[in-house]
Structures are given as structure tokens and as C-alpha cells.
Design a protein around this motif. Sequence first.
Motif, PDB file in Angstrom:
ATOM      1  N   GLU A 156       1.440  -4.241  18.767  1.00 46.44           N
ATOM      2  CA  GLU A 156       1.131  -2.830  18.503  1.00 46.44           C
ATOM      3  C   GLU A 156       0.049  -2.712  17.432  1.00 46.44           C
ATOM      4  O   GLU A 156       0.010  -3.482  16.477  1.00 46.44           O
ATOM      5  N   ASP A 157      -0.808  -1.738  17.592  1.00 47.15           N
ATOM      6  CA  ASP A 157      -1.814  -1.450  16.569  1.00 47.15           C
ATOM      7  C   ASP A 157      -1.220  -0.455  15.569  1.00 47.15           C
ATOM      8  O   ASP A 157      -1.074   0.729  15.868  1.00 47.15           O
ATOM      9  N   ALA A 158      -0.856  -0.951  14.391  1.00 49.26           N
ATOM     10  CA  ALA A 158      -0.294  -0.090  13.347  1.00 49.26           C
ATOM     11  C   ALA A 158      -1.216  -0.035  12.131  1.00 49.26           C
ATOM     12  O   ALA A 158      -0.774   0.252  11.013  1.00 49.26           O
ATOM     13  N   THR A 159      -2.501  -0.306  12.359  1.00 48.00           N
ATOM     14  CA  THR A 159      -3.443  -0.318  11.238  1.00 48.00           C
ATOM     15  C   THR A 159      -3.661   1.069  10.655  1.00 48.00           C
ATOM     16  O   THR A 159      -4.219   1.194   9.553  1.00 48.00           O
ATOM     17  N   GLY A 160      -3.222   2.101  11.352  1.00 49.63           N
ATOM     18  CA  GLY A 160      -3.371   3.449  10.820  1.00 49.63           C
ATOM     19  C   GLY A 160      -2.306   3.839   9.814  1.00 49.63           C
ATOM     20  O   GLY A 160      -2.441   4.858   9.122  1.00 49.63           O
ATOM     21  N   LEU A 161      -1.257   3.037   9.690  1.00 52.63           N
ATOM     22  CA  LEU A 161      -0.204   3.330   8.704  1.00 52.63           C
ATOM     23  C   LEU A 161      -0.651   2.855   7.326  1.00 52.63           C
ATOM     24  O   LEU A 161      -1.076   1.710   7.158  1.00 52.63           O
ATOM     25  N   PRO A 162      -0.523   3.701   6.303  1.00 57.68           N
ATOM     26  CA  PRO A 162      -1.040   3.360   4.967  1.00 57.68           C
ATOM     27  C   PRO A 162      -0.081   2.470   4.160  1.00 57.68           C
ATOM     28  O   PRO A 162       0.533   2.901   3.176  1.00 57.68           O
ATOM     29  N   PHE A 163       0.029   1.219   4.560  1.00 57.30           N
ATOM     30  CA  PHE A 163       0.902   0.285   3.858  1.00 57.30           C
ATOM     31  C   PHE A 163       0.359  -0.049   2.470  1.00 57.30           C
ATOM     32  O   PHE A 163      -0.856  -0.039   2.232  1.00 57.30           O
ATOM     33  N   VAL A 164       1.284  -0.391   1.564  1.00 59.62           N
ATOM     34  CA  VAL A 164       0.920  -0.941   0.256  1.00 59.62           C
ATOM     35  C   VAL A 164       1.853  -2.118  -0.027  1.00 59.62           C
ATOM     36  O   VAL A 164       2.915  -2.238   0.583  1.00 59.62           O
ATOM     37  N   THR A 165       1.449  -2.975  -0.940  1.00 64.25           N
ATOM     38  CA  THR A 165       2.303  -4.089  -1.347  1.00 64.25           C
ATOM     39  C   THR A 165       2.668  -3.952  -2.818  1.00 64.25           C
ATOM     40  O   THR A 165       1.897  -3.401  -3.609  1.00 64.25           O
ATOM     41  N   ILE A 166       3.856  -4.453  -3.165  1.00 63.67           N
ATOM     42  CA  ILE A 166       4.319  -4.462  -4.558  1.00 63.67           C
ATOM     43  C   ILE A 166       4.781  -5.885  -4.869  1.00 63.67           C
ATOM     44  O   ILE A 166       5.762  -6.367  -4.294  1.00 63.67           O
ATOM     45  N   ASP A 167       4.064  -6.554  -5.746  1.00 63.95           N
ATOM     46  CA  ASP A 167       4.335  -7.956  -6.062  1.00 63.95           C
ATOM     47  C   ASP A 167       4.035  -8.219  -7.529  1.00 63.95           C
ATOM     48  O   ASP A 167       3.459  -7.370  -8.216  1.00 63.95           O
ATOM     49  N   PRO A 168       4.403  -9.399  -8.038  1.00 57.12           N
ATOM     50  CA  PRO A 168       4.026  -9.738  -9.409  1.00 57.12           C
ATOM     51  C   PRO A 168       2.505  -9.751  -9.566  1.00 57.12           C
ATOM     52  O   PRO A 168       1.779  -9.991  -8.586  1.00 57.12           O
ATOM     53  N   PRO A 169       1.999  -9.503 -10.765  1.00 61.13           N
ATOM     54  CA  PRO A 169       0.544  -9.492 -10.975  1.00 61.13           C
ATOM     55  C   PRO A 169      -0.089 -10.825 -10.554  1.00 61.13           C
ATOM     56  O   PRO A 169       0.430 -11.899 -10.853  1.00 61.13           O
ATOM     57  N   GLY A 170      -1.186 -10.746  -9.833  1.00 67.66           N
ATOM     58  CA  GLY A 170      -1.916 -11.943  -9.443  1.00 67.66           C
ATOM     59  C   GLY A 170      -1.397 -12.643  -8.204  1.00 67.66           C
ATOM     60  O   GLY A 170      -1.978 -13.645  -7.772  1.00 67.66           O
ATOM     61  N   ALA A 171      -0.303 -12.163  -7.613  1.00 64.08           N
ATOM     62  CA  ALA A 171       0.260 -12.820  -6.434  1.00 64.08           C
ATOM     63  C   ALA A 171      -0.721 -12.755  -5.269  1.00 64.08           C
ATOM     64  O   ALA A 171      -1.383 -11.743  -5.046  1.00 64.08           O
ATOM     65  N   LYS A 172      -0.791 -13.856  -4.513  1.00 65.57           N
ATOM     66  CA  LYS A 172      -1.652 -13.911  -3.337  1.00 65.57           C
ATOM     67  C   LYS A 172      -0.864 -14.148  -2.049  1.00 65.57           C
ATOM     68  O   LYS A 172      -1.363 -13.877  -0.965  1.00 65.57           O
ATOM     69  N   ASP A 173       0.356 -14.693  -2.179  1.00 63.15           N
ATOM     70  CA  ASP A 173       1.175 -14.946  -0.988  1.00 63.15           C
ATOM     71  C   ASP A 173       2.049 -13.720  -0.727  1.00 63.15           C
ATOM     72  O   ASP A 173       3.218 -13.669  -1.081  1.00 63.15           O
ATOM     73  N   LEU A 174       1.449 -12.728  -0.079  1.00 65.57           N
ATOM     74  CA  LEU A 174       2.073 -11.413   0.073  1.00 65.57           C
ATOM     75  C   LEU A 174       2.809 -11.327   1.407  1.00 65.57           C
ATOM     76  O   LEU A 174       2.194 -11.230   2.466  1.00 65.57           O
ATOM     77  N   ASP A 175       4.142 -11.339   1.349  1.00 61.42           N
ATOM     78  CA  ASP A 175       4.987 -11.326   2.541  1.00 61.42           C
ATOM     79  C   ASP A 175       5.214  -9.938   3.108  1.00 61.42           C
ATOM     80  O   ASP A 175       5.375  -9.786   4.310  1.00 61.42           O
ATOM     81  N   GLN A 176       5.324  -8.930   2.225  1.00 62.92           N
ATOM     82  CA  GLN A 176       5.805  -7.615   2.661  1.00 62.92           C
ATOM     83  C   GLN A 176       4.829  -6.507   2.298  1.00 62.92           C
ATOM     84  O   GLN A 176       4.212  -6.540   1.231  1.00 62.92           O
ATOM     85  N   ALA A 177       4.721  -5.540   3.189  1.00 59.94           N
ATOM     86  CA  ALA A 177       3.993  -4.303   2.900  1.00 59.94           C
ATOM     87  C   ALA A 177       4.886  -3.140   3.319  1.00 59.94           C
ATOM     88  O   ALA A 177       5.624  -3.236   4.301  1.00 59.94           O
ATOM     89  N   ILE A 178       4.812  -2.044   2.578  1.00 61.73           N
ATOM     90  CA  ILE A 178       5.773  -0.955   2.758  1.00 61.73           C
ATOM     91  C   ILE A 178       5.070   0.379   2.903  1.00 61.73           C
ATOM     92  O   ILE A 178       4.014   0.624   2.302  1.00 61.73           O
ATOM     93  N   PHE A 179       5.657   1.233   3.708  1.00 62.56           N
ATOM     94  CA  PHE A 179       5.234   2.632   3.834  1.00 62.56           C
ATOM     95  C   PHE A 179       6.485   3.442   4.159  1.00 62.56           C
ATOM     96  O   PHE A 179       7.194   3.151   5.118  1.00 62.56           O
ATOM     97  N   LEU A 180       6.774   4.442   3.332  1.00 58.08           N
ATOM     98  CA  LEU A 180       7.973   5.257   3.495  1.00 58.08           C
ATOM     99  C   LEU A 180       7.602   6.698   3.833  1.00 58.08           C
ATOM    100  O   LEU A 180       6.633   7.248   3.300  1.00 58.08           O
ATOM    101  N   GLU A 181       8.410   7.293   4.710  1.00 56.66           N
ATOM    102  CA  GLU A 181       8.236   8.697   5.065  1.00 56.66           C
ATOM    103  C   GLU A 181       9.573   9.419   4.956  1.00 56.66           C
ATOM    104  O   GLU A 181      10.627   8.832   5.208  1.00 56.66           O
ATOM    105  N   ARG A 182       9.510  10.669   4.581  1.00 55.54           N
ATOM    106  CA  ARG A 182      10.690  11.531   4.679  1.00 55.54           C
ATOM    107  C   ARG A 182      10.708  12.153   6.072  1.00 55.54           C
ATOM    108  O   ARG A 182       9.654  12.483   6.622  1.00 55.54           O
TER     109      ARG A 182
END
Length: 471
Positions: free
Chosen positions: A50-76
Motif C-alpha cells: 500500500e502507498d501510505a506516503t501521504g500519512l504524516p508519520f513522525v519518529t520519537i527516539d533517543p537523540p542521534g539515533a539512526k536505527d529507527l524502527d517505528q514511526a507514528i501518526f495518531l488521529e482522533r
Amino acid sequence: MAPLVIRTHTAGGDFGRLRAEFVLPESFSPDVLAEAEAAVGDPIEPAEREDATGLPFVTIDPPGAKDLDQAIFLERTATGFRVHYAIADLATFVRPDGPIDREARRRGQTLYLPDGNVPLHPPVLSEGAASLLPGETRPAVLWTIDTDASGLPVTTHVRRALVRSTAQFDYETVQAEINAGRPHPSIAALPDLGRLRRELAVRRGAVELQLPEQEISGDADGGWALARRPRNDIDAWNAEISLLTGMAAAQIMIEARVGVLRTLPAPEEEAVAWLRRSAHALGIEWPEQTSVSVFLSKLDPGDPRSMALYADTTRLLRGAGYTAFDGSLPELTTHAGIGGPYAHVTAPIRRLVDRFATEICLAVQADRPVPDWVREALSEVPEQMTASDTLAARVERACIDQVEAWVLAEHIGGEFQAVVLRAEENKAEILVEDPTVMAKCAGARLTVGERIAVRLISVDVDKRKVEFEAA
């Protein structure tokens, strides 16, 4: 007292000896690196993504992290919340029984040391093509979980997708923006959903310990500093999204009667009774009808008595393991620390088991057979993960012990403030408050939960040992 640091020009200021002691790999073999480079240009593409590139994901990780496993986008939504959780799709780059796969099974997980990590996968993947870096289109496994107004999951949908993270944040920045009333739109609902999930966790009987975490960091002069890592609300709320996803994955596998769960047996009655006696001895009121989970959730983490009780609570959480099954359900399917069934699926860059559990969930949701290479691995993955967990814990403890010894080596005879965590007849385990050090302390009639002055009496840098006595 000012923070204590060790300068790297001081003898023994690096972790090379520790790496050699644990026989940690320094790099990847040429065949693994070659396959990783080839996989970047020739990934394993599924029939549908699926093309989900239109969803505005962000990542939250320790400063300087490069191995980013998860991206999140929440809606009500009109009835609750919608969680979009994108997880790095390692199976796109790792061919079953290829060099990368075989090496990942040997390693089990990424090991983190203060001077650099020992990655599970080659950096060209873990910090490059597979990582959910901002501004980059990446293959992912996309979980969409709808909840009701209380935060309980109602529907779960998982499939492969293309995603693009719009921003990379760290915990402190996100917390500061939320505190200032300026949350990023993609995670504006995180505080409300996070609080609801925390309340549900307590009701489920989840046991969360809030012992201070020791954190090693570099300082501006090239030394090592040891401090207490603060745990803010964002840490807890972000973790709840991962736990929500892991619990959804566990339910999928249980219903399909094939999978691998993270399990922990319920604490024995005597262990709970012992904890009640400890609370009474510390002068902490514990109403008879109040559960362990509710009781612990109401403790003040800053109270020395609470810290002592958290140290004792670790005995409730013994026996964690990985339980694989195929065809019939195992006797134990739950994790007592979480309060329900749970599986690892949200960190495939850093943890081996997640890739296999994810493939099972994808197959079940698509109503197709679980791949043979996944089923064949189920008999081995639990043992591989248990071994790597043990090694990771030993390496982490050794790094902390080493920095404790370096930091304190020039302060023998100095006095510090500490809290007594455990006490026996003539010795105790203490938490020194600055720098944050957990160590043994000699002294008669020490009281658990008491704040005392201690004197540093010995440091053995080579053996990574420090010892105090009551001052």
C-alpha cells in the motif's frame, strides 16, 4: 555535588577490553556486507504494498539515533482513536537462510555500548535503507489499530506499505512541546491515548517498576558521565503504543494458533505476601483489597521508601521467556508484567524475533499460509533470543560497572548520599544519588528505605567493583 566524569585520556577510558571479554563482533563478514549492499538495490518486493506516503508519520527516539524502527501518526475519531504505526520491514532486505539471516540469528539483537553499538544488521540496512529516516520513502509493515473512547482496541489491520516520516524527534523535545501547548499534529492525541492506555494497564494488572535508570553519556571534554535517566510522560505514552501493537499481534497469533509470544508467569502468592510485608516494614500503607498493580501505580518514585520497594518488586517478575507454538496453544500465553498476551513486533531492526512474529501476523491477516521458513524457525528463535537477552543484560551491567569504577576511582574516602535498597545483617545494596551508582555497602543495622551518608572505601577498575561503608 558536581557531576563526576572520567576523561578518556585516563588509563582504561575505552570499552575495548570489555568488548574482547564478551567476544563481541567488531564487524560483519564480507559475505554479509555484500548481501546487504545487494539487497539495497534489489529488495524482496511483495506482490502488494500500500502507498501510505501521504500519512504524516513522525519518529520519537533517543537523540542521534539512526536505527529507527517505528514511526507514528495518531488521529482522533468519532468513537475514539486511530493508531497508525509503521514498523521497519526488514524482511524486504533479509533473504531466509542467507548470510544476513544466519548472522542475525547468531547475534539475536543489537547491543548498545557507550562507545558505539554492535548492530543486529549491517549499518547500510539498520541505519540506512531499512531505517525510517525523515524525508525518506521506506518499506514498512503498517499497523492500523482503532480503539474506542477508553483506549481499548476494536479493530486491527496490518499490511505492507510504503511510508515517509516527516520529522525525527527525541523524547525531551516532544515533552517540552507538549508542556508548552504546541504538540506536533501527528502526535497531538498521544497524551490522551497514552493516559488511557496507562489506566487500562493498571486495571489489567500490569506491574511497572520505576527504579531509577543509570545512564552513561559522553561529556564535552571527551569523558564519560554517569547520571540518573529521567523518565518523562512521553517515554511512558510512547511505550504504550508499542505495547498496544504487541498485544494486538499476540492476539492475532493466538487466534491462529501459530506464533511466538513474550511470556512471564504470574508471581507466586508467597512473593506477593513477601512484598506486602516489605511495604509494612517500610511504613507504606497497602490496603488489603488493593492489587499489586494499583498499589505500585500510586507510589511516589521520588520517595526513598518507594525506591526500596521497587527493588524488592523485581522478584515478582522472574521467569520471562519466549514461547513458540504451532498447532496448539501453550499452557502459558500471557505476560504478567504487561497483564495479558504480548509479542515483540515493533523493533525488527534491533531484535531478531520481531521479524518472524511480524511475518506470521501478515500471513494470518492476509488469509494465506505462514511461510515455511518462519514455521521452521519457531523451534530455534526462543533459545536464540534468550541467549541474546542474557548477553545484552551482562554487557549493559558491565558497562555501567566499568563507568562507575572509572568515575569513582579518584574519590576513595569521599562521602556521598545514598538510599538503602536492600539490607542484611552487615551489608546492604545502596543507590548513591550523585553520581547514580548502585553498589554494596558495609555497615550494621542499616534500614531499608533509609537515606544515609556513605563513604567510598575501595575501587577496583579492572574488576569493575566499588564498595562503600556507612559513614
